[in-house]
Design an enzyme around this catalytic site. Structure first.
Site, PDB file in Angstrom:
ATOM      1  N   TYR A  58       1.779  -5.725  26.007  1.00  0.00           N
ATOM      2  CA  TYR A  58       1.896  -7.181  25.934  1.00  0.00           C
ATOM      3  C   TYR A  58       0.778  -7.819  26.751  1.00  0.00           C
ATOM      4  O   TYR A  58       0.829  -7.874  27.975  1.00  0.00           O
ATOM      5  CB  TYR A  58       3.255  -7.651  26.450  1.00  0.00           C
ATOM      6  CG  TYR A  58       4.442  -7.253  25.600  1.00  0.00           C
ATOM      7  CD1 TYR A  58       4.285  -6.751  24.318  1.00  0.00           C
ATOM      8  CD2 TYR A  58       5.740  -7.392  26.094  1.00  0.00           C
ATOM      9  CE1 TYR A  58       5.376  -6.387  23.544  1.00  0.00           C
ATOM     10  CE2 TYR A  58       6.839  -7.034  25.326  1.00  0.00           C
ATOM     11  CZ  TYR A  58       6.651  -6.527  24.061  1.00  0.00           C
ATOM     12  OH  TYR A  58       7.744  -6.169  23.295  1.00  0.00           O
ATOM     13  N   HIS A 123       8.076   2.751  22.234  1.00  0.00           N
ATOM     14  CA  HIS A 123       7.870   1.493  21.512  1.00  0.00           C
ATOM     15  C   HIS A 123       7.778   1.715  20.000  1.00  0.00           C
ATOM     16  O   HIS A 123       8.311   0.946  19.207  1.00  0.00           O
ATOM     17  CB  HIS A 123       6.597   0.830  22.029  1.00  0.00           C
ATOM     18  CG  HIS A 123       6.565  -0.648  21.891  1.00  0.00           C
ATOM     19  ND1 HIS A 123       5.667  -1.449  22.550  1.00  0.00           N
ATOM     20  CD2 HIS A 123       7.327  -1.506  21.174  1.00  0.00           C
ATOM     21  CE1 HIS A 123       5.870  -2.709  22.252  1.00  0.00           C
ATOM     22  NE2 HIS A 123       6.871  -2.770  21.407  1.00  0.00           N
ATOM     23  N   PRO A 203      15.895 -12.505  18.551  1.00  0.00           N
ATOM     24  CA  PRO A 203      17.188 -12.960  18.018  1.00  0.00           C
ATOM     25  C   PRO A 203      17.162 -14.406  17.546  1.00  0.00           C
ATOM     26  O   PRO A 203      18.111 -14.854  16.894  1.00  0.00           O
ATOM     27  CB  PRO A 203      18.128 -12.786  19.220  1.00  0.00           C
ATOM     28  CG  PRO A 203      17.242 -12.970  20.412  1.00  0.00           C
ATOM     29  CD  PRO A 203      15.943 -12.325  20.016  1.00  0.00           C
ATOM     30  N   LEU A 204      16.075 -15.121  17.847  1.00  0.00           N
ATOM     31  CA  LEU A 204      15.935 -16.505  17.388  1.00  0.00           C
ATOM     32  C   LEU A 204      14.873 -16.615  16.293  1.00  0.00           C
ATOM     33  O   LEU A 204      14.310 -17.690  16.067  1.00  0.00           O
ATOM     34  CB  LEU A 204      15.586 -17.428  18.571  1.00  0.00           C
ATOM     35  CG  LEU A 204      16.605 -17.404  19.712  1.00  0.00           C
ATOM     36  CD1 LEU A 204      16.169 -18.330  20.836  1.00  0.00           C
ATOM     37  CD2 LEU A 204      18.002 -17.779  19.214  1.00  0.00           C
ATOM     38  N   GLY A 205      14.620 -15.505  15.618  1.00  0.00           N
ATOM     39  CA  GLY A 205      13.717 -15.537  14.471  1.00  0.00           C
ATOM     40  C   GLY A 205      12.302 -15.946  14.817  1.00  0.00           C
ATOM     41  O   GLY A 205      11.664 -16.663  14.047  1.00  0.00           O
ATOM     42  N   ARG A 206      11.804 -15.500  15.967  1.00  0.00           N
ATOM     43  CA  ARG A 206      10.444 -15.830  16.415  1.00  0.00           C
ATOM     44  C   ARG A 206      10.226 -17.341  16.505  1.00  0.00           C
ATOM     45  O   ARG A 206       9.144 -17.847  16.194  1.00  0.00           O
ATOM     46  CB  ARG A 206       9.395 -15.166  15.520  1.00  0.00           C
ATOM     47  CG  ARG A 206       9.595 -13.661  15.386  1.00  0.00           C
ATOM     48  CD  ARG A 206       8.425 -12.975  14.728  1.00  0.00           C
ATOM     49  NE  ARG A 206       8.740 -11.583  14.419  1.00  0.00           N
ATOM     50  CZ  ARG A 206       8.682 -10.579  15.289  1.00  0.00           C
ATOM     51  NH1 ARG A 206       8.312 -10.821  16.525  1.00  0.00           N
ATOM     52  NH2 ARG A 206       8.971  -9.335  14.920  1.00  0.00           N
ATOM     53  N   GLY A 207      11.298 -18.040  16.919  1.00  0.00           N
ATOM     54  CA  GLY A 207      11.201 -19.474  17.159  1.00  0.00           C
ATOM     55  C   GLY A 207      11.658 -20.352  16.024  1.00  0.00           C
ATOM     56  O   GLY A 207      11.805 -21.572  16.200  1.00  0.00           O
ATOM     57  N   LEU A 209      14.590 -20.438  14.528  1.00  0.00           N
ATOM     58  CA  LEU A 209      15.977 -20.873  14.641  1.00  0.00           C
ATOM     59  C   LEU A 209      16.128 -21.780  15.865  1.00  0.00           C
ATOM     60  O   LEU A 209      16.800 -21.481  16.834  1.00  0.00           O
ATOM     61  CB  LEU A 209      16.907 -19.665  14.730  1.00  0.00           C
ATOM     62  CG  LEU A 209      16.909 -18.767  13.489  1.00  0.00           C
ATOM     63  CD1 LEU A 209      17.711 -17.500  13.722  1.00  0.00           C
ATOM     64  CD2 LEU A 209      17.452 -19.529  12.281  1.00  0.00           C
TER      65      LEU A 209
END
Length: 329
Positions: A58, A123, A203-207, A209
Site C-alpha cells: 500500500y 495477499h 464493505p462499502l463498495g469502494r465508496g 455505498l
C-alpha cells in the site's frame, strides 16, 4: 455507545466488530496526506476500533509507515494485520517463497515499529507453489514469535481447507459487500465451519455505498477505480439507479447509507469483522455507528428487493486487477 467485540477466529483475540482498512492512506482512492491520515487514525482509535489492516504494497510501504508512526507516538493498543505476496511490477507478480515472505515481514515490522504482528496474510496466492508449503512457512514464523497467526486473501474454499489442515488459518479476507457477494458461494460457509474469521474488505463498495455521488470521469489517473468496470459507462449509470434507491431506504430508516451497508455486512454472521477504510475522520463518522443499527427480517427483505444478489453491472475488477485472484465458480 462502546464498540462491541467479536472473536478473531477460534482461540483468537477479541477485537472491535468493525475493523479499519488503511489502504486509502496510500492514495489509491484519491489524494491523501500523512497528517490527515494520522488524524484519521486518532479518530479510529477514539471510536474504539482496535483491529487495523494494512499491507506492504500500500503505497510501497507508505501505509505501514503511517501506521507505525502513529503507534510509536501514541502507544495505541491495536491488533494489527499486514500482508505479503504481491511483487510490484510492471508486470505485477506473486511470490509465496519462504525467504521472500520472511524478508518482507522484517521490512514491515521495521516500518510498523513492531516486534511482531498479530495477523499476517498471504495477499495473493502463488499458484505454482503448493499452499501446504506456504502454510509451513507461516507456521515457522508463528513458532518464532514474529506473527501470532496467519491468514489468506482472495482465495477459494479449497485453498482455505488445504491450508488449514497444515497450520490453522485464523482469518480470510475477501471482498464482500452488498454489491460483491461472491463469498456467499462457499468462502463464508467454509470459514464458519472451520472457525475462521471472515474479514470483508471494501464493505462499502469502494465508496459507492454512501450518501454522495462519486464522479468517476474525474477520478485521478492513478485512482484504483478509474479502470474498474463497475465505475465505467454504461455500467455506472445502471449501478447508480440501485444505489439511489438504497439511499432512499436508508434515509427512511434515519441512518446514513454507508452505516446501513455496513450493518448489513455485520448481520451476515458473528464471524465477520468488516474493515472499511477512509482518508478522513469526517467519513469515519458516517459509518462508525453501524453496530447500533438493528435489522429486522422485513428490513432484510426490503434491502434484498432494492439490491438483489447480482445487481451490480460490470465486474468488480478489470482484467488486469483480477490477476492473482482465485476464481472458483
Amino acid at each position: 455507545m462502546s464498540m462491541p467485540k467479536r472473536q478473531l477466529g477460534t482461540d483468537g483475540p477479541m477485537v472491535s466488530a468493525i475493523g479499519f482498512g488503511c489502504m486509502s492512506f496510500a492514495g489509491f482512492f484519491g489524494p491523501a496526506d500523512d497528517d490527515t491520515s494520522l488524524e484519521t487514525l486518532a479518530a479510529v482509535e477514539a471510536a474504539g476500533i482496535d483491529f487495523w489492516d494494512t499491507a506492504n504494497i500500500y503505497g510501497m510501504g507508505r501505509s505501514e509507515r503511517i501506521v507505525g508512526q502513529y503507534l510509536k507516538e501514541t502507544q495505541a493498543k491495536v491488533t494489527l494485520a499486514t500482508k505479503v505476496g504481491i511483487v510490484p511490477g510492471p508486470p505485477r507478480g506473486f511470490s509465496n517463497e519462504a525467504d521472500y515472505i520472511r524478508a518482507e515481514l522484517e521490512n514491515s515490522l521495521e516500518k510498523l515499529n513492531r516486534d511482531k504482528v498479530e495477523l499476517y496474510y498471504i495477499h495473493r496466492r502463488e499458484q505454482e507453489r503448493p499452499i501446504e508449503e506456504v502454510a509451513e512457512t507461516m507456521g515457522r514464523l508463528i513458532e518464532e514469535g514474529l506473527i501470532d497467526a496467519w491468514g489468506l486473501s482472495e482465495v477459494a474454499p479449497s485453498t482455505i481447507q488445504r491450508a488449514h489442515r497444515v497450520v490453522p488459518v485464523r482469518a480470510v479476507q475477501n471482498e464482500y459487500s452488498l454489491w460483491s457477494r461472491q463469498p456467499e458461494l462457499g468462502v463464508i460457509q467454509t470459514c464458519e465451519d472451520l472457525g475462521i474469521a471472515f474479514i470483508p474488505f471494501s464493505p462499502l463498495g469502494r465508496g459507492v455505498l454512501g450518501d454522495v455521488d462519486l464522479d468517476p470521469p474525474n477520478f485521478e489517473a492513478h485512482d484504483f477505480r478509474k479502470v474498474n468496470p463497475r465505475f465505467m459507462k454504461p455500467n455506472w449509470s445502471a449501478n447508480m439507479d440501485h444505489v439511489r434507491a438504497f439511499r432512499a431506504f436508508a434515509a427512511k430508516k434515519g441512518v446514513t447509507t454507508s452505516a446501513l451497508a455496513l450493518a448489513w455486512v455485520l448481520h451476515q454472521g458473528d464471524h465477520m469483522m468488516p474493515i472499511p477504510g477512509t482518508r478522513t475522520a469526517a467519513h469515519l463518522a458516517e459509518w462508525v455507528g453501524a453496530t447500533s443499527i438493528s435489522l429486522s427480517e422485513d428490513d432484510l427483505w426490503d434491502i434484498e428487493e432494492v439490491l438483489p444478489v447480482g445487481w451490480a453491472h460490470g465486474d468488480r475488477y478489470s482484467d488486469v486487477q483480477m490477476v492473482g485472484v482465485e476464481r472458483y465458480c
